[in-house]
Write a protein that holds these residues in place. Structure first.
Motif, PDB file in Angstrom:
ATOM      1  N   GLU A 150       0.860  -1.172   0.000  1.00  0.00           N
ATOM      2  CA  GLU A 150       0.000   0.000   0.000  1.00  0.00           C
ATOM      3  C   GLU A 150       0.897   1.224   0.000  1.00  0.00           C
ATOM      4  OE1 GLU A 150      -3.151   0.042  -0.286  1.00  0.00           O
ATOM      5  OE2 GLU A 150      -3.499  -2.122  -0.074  1.00  0.00           O
ATOM      6  N   PRO A 151       0.414   2.357  -0.472  1.00  0.00           N
ATOM      7  CA  PRO A 151       1.239   3.568  -0.414  1.00  0.00           C
ATOM      8  C   PRO A 151       1.714   3.811   1.018  1.00  0.00           C
ATOM      9  CG  PRO A 151      -0.740   3.944  -1.700  1.00  0.00           C
ATOM     10  CD  PRO A 151      -0.901   2.593  -1.061  1.00  0.00           C
ATOM     11  N   ASP A 163      -3.500  13.860  -4.841  1.00  0.00           N
ATOM     12  CA  ASP A 163      -3.065  13.343  -3.547  1.00  0.00           C
ATOM     13  C   ASP A 163      -1.920  12.340  -3.685  1.00  0.00           C
ATOM     14  OD1 ASP A 163      -4.574  11.455  -4.823  1.00  0.00           O
ATOM     15  OD2 ASP A 163      -5.545  10.712  -2.996  1.00  0.00           O
ATOM     16  N   GLU A 164      -1.257  12.377  -4.833  1.00  0.00           N
ATOM     17  CA  GLU A 164      -0.159  11.446  -5.071  1.00  0.00           C
ATOM     18  C   GLU A 164       1.118  12.208  -5.409  1.00  0.00           C
ATOM     19  OE1 GLU A 164      -1.193   8.490  -7.965  1.00  0.00           O
ATOM     20  OE2 GLU A 164      -3.169   8.110  -7.077  1.00  0.00           O
ATOM     21  N   TYR A 165       2.217  11.473  -5.518  1.00  0.00           N
ATOM     22  CA  TYR A 165       3.483  12.102  -5.903  1.00  0.00           C
ATOM     23  C   TYR A 165       4.395  11.062  -6.539  1.00  0.00           C
ATOM     24  CZ  TYR A 165       6.015   9.827  -2.070  1.00  0.00           C
ATOM     25  OH  TYR A 165       6.594   8.904  -1.242  1.00  0.00           O
ATOM     26  N   CYS A 166       5.371  11.542  -7.274  1.00  0.00           N
ATOM     27  CA  CYS A 166       6.434  10.679  -7.784  1.00  0.00           C
ATOM     28  C   CYS A 166       7.761  11.419  -7.621  1.00  0.00           C
ATOM     29  CB  CYS A 166       6.199  10.268  -9.243  1.00  0.00           C
ATOM     30  SG  CYS A 166       6.347  11.613 -10.436  1.00  0.00           S
ATOM     31  N   ILE A 167       8.833  10.697  -7.838  1.00  0.00           N
ATOM     32  CA  ILE A 167      10.169  11.269  -7.703  1.00  0.00           C
ATOM     33  C   ILE A 167      10.804  11.339  -9.085  1.00  0.00           C
ATOM     34  CG2 ILE A 167      12.483  10.930  -6.715  1.00  0.00           C
ATOM     35  CD1 ILE A 167      11.107   9.474  -4.375  1.00  0.00           C
ATOM     36  N   GLY A 177      -0.441  -7.560 -13.151  1.00  0.00           N
ATOM     37  CA  GLY A 177       0.157  -7.436 -11.826  1.00  0.00           C
ATOM     38  C   GLY A 177       1.549  -6.847 -11.848  1.00  0.00           C
ATOM     39  N   SER A 178       2.127  -6.720 -13.021  1.00  0.00           N
ATOM     40  CA  SER A 178       3.472  -6.159 -13.140  1.00  0.00           C
ATOM     41  C   SER A 178       3.378  -4.640 -13.183  1.00  0.00           C
ATOM     42  CB  SER A 178       4.145  -6.669 -14.419  1.00  0.00           C
ATOM     43  OG  SER A 178       5.409  -6.079 -14.593  1.00  0.00           O
ATOM     44  N   VAL A 179       4.121  -3.980 -12.296  1.00  0.00           N
ATOM     45  CA  VAL A 179       4.081  -2.528 -12.183  1.00  0.00           C
ATOM     46  C   VAL A 179       5.356  -1.933 -12.759  1.00  0.00           C
ATOM     47  CG1 VAL A 179       4.062  -0.587 -10.549  1.00  0.00           C
ATOM     48  CG2 VAL A 179       2.589  -2.575 -10.152  1.00  0.00           C
ATOM     49  N   ILE A 180       5.199  -0.861 -13.523  1.00  0.00           N
ATOM     50  CA  ILE A 180       6.360  -0.093 -13.984  1.00  0.00           C
ATOM     51  C   ILE A 180       6.745   0.861 -12.861  1.00  0.00           C
ATOM     52  CG2 ILE A 180       7.230   1.566 -15.671  1.00  0.00           C
ATOM     53  CD1 ILE A 180       5.119   0.486 -17.635  1.00  0.00           C
ATOM     54  N   PHE A 181       7.949   0.705 -12.334  1.00  0.00           N
ATOM     55  CA  PHE A 181       8.342   1.602 -11.246  1.00  0.00           C
ATOM     56  C   PHE A 181       9.354   2.655 -11.692  1.00  0.00           C
ATOM     57  CE2 PHE A 181      11.332  -1.972 -10.848  1.00  0.00           C
ATOM     58  CZ  PHE A 181      12.553  -1.320 -10.709  1.00  0.00           C
ATOM     59  N   SER A 185       5.818   4.176  -4.571  1.00  0.00           N
ATOM     60  CA  SER A 185       5.033   3.030  -4.112  1.00  0.00           C
ATOM     61  C   SER A 185       3.885   2.841  -5.099  1.00  0.00           C
ATOM     62  CB  SER A 185       4.503   3.248  -2.685  1.00  0.00           C
ATOM     63  OG  SER A 185       3.649   4.373  -2.640  1.00  0.00           O
ATOM     64  N   PRO A 186       3.335   1.638  -5.213  1.00  0.00           N
ATOM     65  CA  PRO A 186       2.323   1.360  -6.247  1.00  0.00           C
ATOM     66  C   PRO A 186       1.104   2.261  -6.224  1.00  0.00           C
ATOM     67  CG  PRO A 186       3.183  -0.686  -5.379  1.00  0.00           C
ATOM     68  CD  PRO A 186       3.761   0.405  -4.520  1.00  0.00           C
ATOM     69  N   GLY A 187       0.819   2.927  -5.123  1.00  0.00           N
ATOM     70  CA  GLY A 187      -0.367   3.776  -5.067  1.00  0.00           C
ATOM     71  C   GLY A 187      -0.191   5.151  -5.670  1.00  0.00           C
ATOM     72  N   ASN A 188       0.933   5.387  -6.345  1.00  0.00           N
ATOM     73  CA  ASN A 188       1.201   6.725  -6.884  1.00  0.00           C
ATOM     74  C   ASN A 188       1.343   6.741  -8.412  1.00  0.00           C
ATOM     75  OD1 ASN A 188       1.732   8.690  -4.464  1.00  0.00           O
ATOM     76  ND2 ASN A 188       2.753   6.777  -3.901  1.00  0.00           N
ATOM     77  N   GLU A 189       0.709   5.798  -9.076  1.00  0.00           N
ATOM     78  CA  GLU A 189       0.873   5.703 -10.533  1.00  0.00           C
ATOM     79  C   GLU A 189       0.272   6.884 -11.275  1.00  0.00           C
ATOM     80  OE1 GLU A 189       1.039   1.530 -12.485  1.00  0.00           O
ATOM     81  OE2 GLU A 189      -0.416   1.362 -10.858  1.00  0.00           O
ATOM     82  N   THR A 190      -0.778   7.465 -10.766  1.00  0.00           N
ATOM     83  CA  THR A 190      -1.383   8.610 -11.450  1.00  0.00           C
ATOM     84  C   THR A 190      -0.379   9.749 -11.562  1.00  0.00           C
ATOM     85  OG1 THR A 190      -3.544   8.008 -10.546  1.00  0.00           O
ATOM     86  CG2 THR A 190      -3.333  10.187 -11.519  1.00  0.00           C
TER      87      THR A 190
END
Length: 408
Positions: free
Chosen positions: A21-22, A48-52, A112-116, A137-142
């Motif tokens: 979870e995020p 409500d999300e972020y990425c680096i 199920g495969s996530v691009i990180f 974390s997977p909850g920030n894809e948007t």
């Protein structure tokens, strides 16, 4: 202990993706942010999300393998003088239009495969700019896709096996956030994996990018994190928050992307400059590439060069292909001369050449006797039962036709 060994030992203890979870919300302090900042990272907030994100710049004089990035810029400009079609043609594009693209994922396929990690590089004025977009974390894809799609011209991606892997993965993950980010349009695509298979598979057992780097581009990686460890490193980061391993993965991704620039430069030069095709096989494969691309004028010139190089299998195959092209262009005498040569050789094309010669004599010049001789020669050149029956049927018909002519 090396990072790779540490991660292998930790592998069984790492939390898997479906349980994640995020962990960090953008309104809270990000763990180990000092280490991120020291590596030049920045935050991008979206709703409500972020990425680096991370940006690196290289001078055009920087040499990656056999070429500088200035060589790459010149090569892209050189496509302007190219006539005809080619899958890698950058004619009509500026160097800055091309986005060299690579991803890192938690698995090879499936929803199920996530691009990180999404990475791009482009020739941007007097420098090459590498941009990377990391999923904390997977909850920030948007946030990840909002930032990536905002800054990337995905109509001109240059990838390595991107048609089969990278872009389908992007499309798959995009479906989960498509209501909140820009749509994915159709796009132009230069896939260097297929180009490498065409040109280099005869010189190496595998055309993985690392092999092409070493054997073709003059790039030897040292201290590089193996790609198969990337998912383990990502899961470790999500659990512990220490970016040490992730930054190494990002360096690996960065090298991959820079190598795409060097590889595109090298392959483009082979296509554009006949004098650089130093070995017979590469020259022949380039000619076949022109042929399959419908660039008949360039194919004819390239096949002619291959024919002149010698009497071996490659030269005879080139002669056969050139003959077929000349036949289509109604240069029948030239075609027949080449077919005669190949039919008398010991090449694998001898049978095909004899059959084509028989067709020319029968249908173009109405010389049934010569057609029979060519067909009989073809019969001697094969042990394949199906081919033998086809040739015997041809001979029966030709001899019947000959008897009718003699009666008249």
């Amino acid at each position: 202990m090396s990072m790779a060994k540490k991660l292998q030992r930790m592998k069984k203890h790492i939390v898997r993706e479906e349980k994640l979870e995020p962990i960090v919300k953008p309104d809270k302090k990000i763990r180990c942010w000092d280490a991120w900042e020291a590596a030049g990272a920045k935050l991008f907030h979206f709703e409500d999300e972020y990425c680096i994100t991370r940006e690196m710049n290289y001078s055009l004089e920087y040499k990656h393998g056999h070429y500088t990035f200035a060589d790459a810029e010149k090569t892209i400009h050189d496509w302007a003088a190219f006539n005809g079609n080619h899958p890698l043609s950058a004619k009509g594009f500026l160097p800055s239009d091309l986005f060299f693209f690579d991803i890192e994922t938690t698995g090879l396929s499936g929803t199920g495969s996530v691009i990180f990690l999404l990475g791009t590089a482009r020739l941007n004025g007097s420098r090459v700019t590498v941009n990377q977009y990391f999923l904390p974390s997977p909850g920030n894809e948007t946030a990840l896709y909002a930032k990536f799609l905002k800054e990337t011209d995905y109509t001109t991606l240059v990838t390595y096996n991107g048609k089969s892997f990278d872009w389908p993965q992007v499309k798959s993950r995009h479906t989960f956030v498509r209501e909140r980010v820009p749509s994915l349009p159709s796009f132009g695509h230069f896939d260097l994996y297929h180009a490498s298979r065409r040109l280099f598979k005869h010189t190496m057992d595998s055309v993985k990018l690392v092999n092409v780097e070493k054997n073709i581009l003059g790039i030897e990686r040292t201290g590089d994190v193996p790609g198969h460890l990337a998912p383990i490193i990502y899961f470790d980061y999500v659990e512990r928050g220490d970016p040490e391993g992730v930054l190494q993965v990002m360096k690996h991704n960065e090298r991959d992307i820079l190598s795409l620039i060097t590889l595109y430069t090298h392959i483009s030069r082979l296509v554009l400059d006949e004098s650089l095709r130093s070995d017979d096989r590469t020259a022949f494969e380039i000619a076949k590439w022109f042929e399959s691309s419908g660039n008949h004028a360039a194919a004819r010139t390239a096949f002619e060069t291959s024919v002149k190089r010698g009497e071996g299998e490659i030269s005879n195959d080139a002669a056969y292909r050139l003959a077929i092209q000349l036949k289509r262009e109604k240069s029948y005498s030239e075609a027949a001369s080449l077919l005669e040569r190949v039919s008398k050789s010991k090449s694998t094309r001898a049978f095909d050449a004899a059959i084509e010669l028989a067709k020319l004599y029968e249908h173009r010049w109405k010389q049934v006797g010569q057609a029979i001789e060519a067909a009989e020669q073809a019969l001697e050149l094969t042990n394949d039962s199906v081919k033998k029956r086809e040739v015997e049927h041809r001979l029966t018909r030709l001899k019947r036709k000959m008897s009718i002519f003699n009666e008249n």
